[in-house]
Design a protein around this motif. Structure first.
Motif, PDB file in Angstrom:
ATOM      1  N   LEU A   1       0.858  -1.188   0.000  1.00 33.28           N
ATOM      2  CA  LEU A   1       0.000   0.000   0.000  1.00 33.28           C
ATOM      3  C   LEU A   1       0.892   1.235   0.000  1.00 33.28           C
ATOM      4  O   LEU A   1       2.061   1.165   0.399  1.00 33.28           O
ATOM      5  N   SER A   2       0.370   2.353  -0.426  1.00 35.91           N
ATOM      6  CA  SER A   2       1.182   3.567  -0.506  1.00 35.91           C
ATOM      7  C   SER A   2       1.524   4.084   0.882  1.00 35.91           C
ATOM      8  O   SER A   2       0.831   3.824   1.868  1.00 35.91           O
ATOM      9  N   GLU A   3       2.589   4.846   0.962  1.00 38.31           N
ATOM     10  CA  GLU A   3       3.005   5.455   2.228  1.00 38.31           C
ATOM     11  C   GLU A   3       1.921   6.393   2.749  1.00 38.31           C
ATOM     12  O   GLU A   3       1.752   6.539   3.963  1.00 38.31           O
TER      13      GLU A   3
ATOM     14  N   GLY B   1     -13.146   2.263  -6.527  1.00 43.73           N
ATOM     15  CA  GLY B   1     -11.871   2.952  -6.736  1.00 43.73           C
ATOM     16  C   GLY B   1     -11.200   2.666  -8.059  1.00 43.73           C
ATOM     17  O   GLY B   1     -10.362   3.460  -8.516  1.00 43.73           O
ATOM     18  N   ASN B   2     -11.499   1.520  -8.693  1.00 43.75           N
ATOM     19  CA  ASN B   2     -10.770   1.172  -9.921  1.00 43.75           C
ATOM     20  C   ASN B   2     -11.688   0.910 -11.116  1.00 43.75           C
ATOM     21  O   ASN B   2     -11.282   0.277 -12.085  1.00 43.75           O
ATOM     22  N   MET B   3     -12.916   1.399 -11.061  1.00 45.60           N
ATOM     23  CA  MET B   3     -13.858   1.143 -12.162  1.00 45.60           C
ATOM     24  C   MET B   3     -13.377   1.763 -13.473  1.00 45.60           C
ATOM     25  O   MET B   3     -13.354   1.116 -14.515  1.00 45.60           O
ATOM     26  N   ILE B   4     -12.999   3.036 -13.420  1.00 44.05           N
ATOM     27  CA  ILE B   4     -12.579   3.733 -14.637  1.00 44.05           C
ATOM     28  C   ILE B   4     -11.325   3.096 -15.205  1.00 44.05           C
ATOM     29  O   ILE B   4     -11.201   2.867 -16.418  1.00 44.05           O
ATOM     30  N   THR B   5     -10.374   2.791 -14.329  1.00 40.20           N
ATOM     31  CA  THR B   5      -9.118   2.182 -14.767  1.00 40.20           C
ATOM     32  C   THR B   5      -9.347   0.860 -15.485  1.00 40.20           C
ATOM     33  O   THR B   5      -8.764   0.607 -16.541  1.00 40.20           O
ATOM     34  N   THR B   6     -10.210   0.016 -14.935  1.00 42.92           N
ATOM     35  CA  THR B   6     -10.485  -1.279 -15.555  1.00 42.92           C
ATOM     36  C   THR B   6     -11.202  -1.114 -16.892  1.00 42.92           C
ATOM     37  O   THR B   6     -10.899  -1.813 -17.868  1.00 42.92           O
TER      38      THR B   6
ATOM     39  N   GLU C   1      -3.281   6.034 -10.293  1.00 40.25           N
ATOM     40  CA  GLU C   1      -4.445   6.670  -9.684  1.00 40.25           C
ATOM     41  C   GLU C   1      -5.328   5.659  -8.948  1.00 40.25           C
ATOM     42  O   GLU C   1      -5.748   5.879  -7.813  1.00 40.25           O
ATOM     43  N   ALA C   2      -5.603   4.522  -9.602  1.00 40.56           N
ATOM     44  CA  ALA C   2      -6.484   3.532  -9.003  1.00 40.56           C
ATOM     45  C   ALA C   2      -5.865   2.920  -7.751  1.00 40.56           C
ATOM     46  O   ALA C   2      -6.534   2.738  -6.735  1.00 40.56           O
TER      47      ALA C   2
END
Length: 530
Positions: free
Chosen positions: A11-13, A99-104, A288-289
């Motif tokens: 996960l991101s910092e 969170g990842n709908m657009i990316t997919t 982004e996602a």
């Protein structure tokens, strides 16, 4: 003592810092999730577990999770979490469904372009110092028919993007209403029609018993010659061996796959075939996602551990801790009613009305509504949760209404769920007895009294002699034991129903034997989480 969270995946910092800023102790060990033995050894120290897809939360790990209260999945898919074991353990499972709908969706569009213009092969050829301009003849997307299987959240975005590319969009989704299709600007079609007409086919459905192998060998053979197939949804939706044969024969002109039946995919029938684009499950792999879902899961887990707020939970309604004590049995009942009616309904649901009577009419109805709606939608989308259910219903054009009334019968309170489809109206009602156990009290207007079991069987028939004996004998001959048996009818000689509580899941051979008797109008095995 401050809650303690383990992050066992990457996960991101910024997500790690959210926990720390909220006063939560956090151990960030992004490779630990790959070591099942080590994870099982240390999990007992933590109140929360934040993961992506690399960590497999198995029953064995949960057995050691003596303090665990919440699992947060940064992403939508929760196949790597044993949700049944989590529920039994009292552990909330949260995900980040949007969170990842657009990316997919964008990845599916990118894969469609790649296979239409043979971009990966052309790139490899050019890098090799070749100049094979005439070898890579592509096709335009403009004017072509895109067949979209599954027009939910991600599929809906794909439809929108495809229309922007001037494609003709035909969507197959049993739960897509005509009104919603009109608003989306797509043609609502049956699967058979889509297979015959589509120049490109893209899949956007979850993996369920209904969608498993939806593009089977038989269905692939029905496709238009020269079709190109894209799968960025789930492995197991397409018969990969049959597709490989059709690619080799030339019936299918190309394929683009981001997901596979077996992952990690080291070997696959589609590998090394011409004009097949393969990526290693990159649907949600954008900066982004990944950042969005990481931040979202950290916030959700912190809110729960510190304040008791439940968001995007897959196995618990959104409500305060105080409400949960009183509402728990009613929330369970609401889910059972939705699950019952959802499993009986094969058509798109156009409207849902939920009637609350007596004491339940004064409770937190949004949580109860979510439980009903999620139960109805789970047949089509097992990933739907109590928070996302109303959003999914709204996107599908389902009209939700509620009715409150003071005590109007022999029960202190009850819930009645009525759905409307293009061809029928169906209802079921239930209550909670003083022992806290949910009960079905009415189906199709017929009064009954049935407790809810994990494995059940619903039948309808004409009220004639011999039906009860036939049910018992046929099930017994097929090794199926009945734990409870409830009957109801409208009147003598009219329509009758039976609801059976079985000791184990209904066996296919037993169901076939019942159908072969010719005595039953409807035979439906039902499954409930109890």
């Amino acid at each position: 003592m401050a809650p303690k969270v383990l992050i066992s995946d990457s996960l991101s910092e910024a997500a790690v810092q959210i926990f720390r800023d909220r006063g939560i102790e956090v151990d960030f060990e992004p490779t630990l999730g790959k070591d099942k033995e080590k994870l099982a050894e240390v999990i007992g120290k933590y109140d929360g577990l934040a993961i992506r897809s690399a960590t497999k939360v198995t029953e064995k790990i949960l057995e050691n999770a003596t303090n665990l209260k919440v699992i947060g999945r940064a992403g939508i898919g929760t196949d790597n979490i044993d949700k049944e074991a989590s529920s039994k353990k009292g552990v909330i499972v949260m995900n980040t469904p949007f969170g990842n709908m657009i990316t997919t969706a964008e990845h599916a569009i990118a894969m469609m372009f790649a296979v239409a213009r043979q971009i990966p092969e052309a790139s490899a050829s050019t890098h090799a110092g070749k100049w094979e301009k005439s070898k890579f003849m592509g096709v335009e997307l403009t004017g072509k028919t895109l067949g979209v299987i599954g027009a939910g959240n991600i599929g809906g975005i794909v439809c929108d993007r495809a229309r922007g590319l001037k494609m003709k969009v035909a969507a197959y989704d049993p739960f897509l209403s005509q009104e919603k299709a009109d608003k989306m600007g797509v043609e609502k079609v049956e699967l058979e029609d889509l297979l015959k007409r589509a120049d490109f086919i893209t899949l956007h459905v979850p993996f369920t018993e209904q969608t498993k192998n939806i593009l089977s060998r038989e269905n692939l053979a029905k496709t238009k010659k020269g079709v190109r197939i894209i799968n960025c949804a789930r492995g197991g939706l397409v018969d990969e061996e049959a597709l490989a044969e059709l690619l080799t024969s030339g019936h299918v002109a190309g394929a683009a796959f981001d997901v596979f039946k077996e992952e990690p995919a080291k070997e696959n029938p589609l590998f090394n075939l011409p004009n097949v684009v393969c990526t290693p499950h990159l649907g949600a792999a954008t900066t982004e996602a990944q950042e969005n879902v990481a931040l979202q899961v950290a916030e959700q887990m912190a809110n729960y551990l510190l304040d008791g707020a439940v968001e995007n939970a897959l196995n618990m309604p959104s409500m305060t801790a105080e409400e949960a004590k009183v509402m728990g049995p009613w929330v369970a009942l609401a889910g059972h009613l939705g699950t019952f009616i959802g499993q009986l309904t094969d058509e798109p649901v156009e409207a849902i009305n939920i009637l609350y009577d007596g004491v339940v009419s004064e409770m937190n109805m949004p949580a109860l509504n979510c439980s009903v709606i999620a139960g109805i939608l789970k047949k089509a989308n097992p990933d739907v949760n109590l928070v996302s259910a109303p959003v999914v219903a709204r996107e599908r054009g389902v009209k939700i209404s509620t009715t409150n009334q003071a005590k109007a019968g022999t029960f202190e309170g009850y819930i009645k769920v009525t759905i409307k489809t293009p061809t029928l109206e169906r209802s079921v009602a239930g209550t909670v007895f003083s022992d806290g156990k949910p009960r079905f009290i009415q189906i199709k207007g017929i009064n009954i009294d049935a407790e809810v079991g994990e494995h059940m069987l619903y039948t309808t028939n004409e009220d004639v002699p011999g039906v009860i004996g036939t049910l018992g004998m046929t099930l017994g001959q097929n090794g199926q034991n009945i734990a409870n048996f409830t009957l109801g009818r409208t009147s003598t000689g009219a329509q009758a129903i039976a609801l059976l509580y079985l000791d184990e899941k209904a066996k296919p051979e037993a169901m076939k034997a019942l159908r072969d008797t010719g005595m039953f109008q409807q035979i439906r095995p039902l499954e409930f989480t109890v």
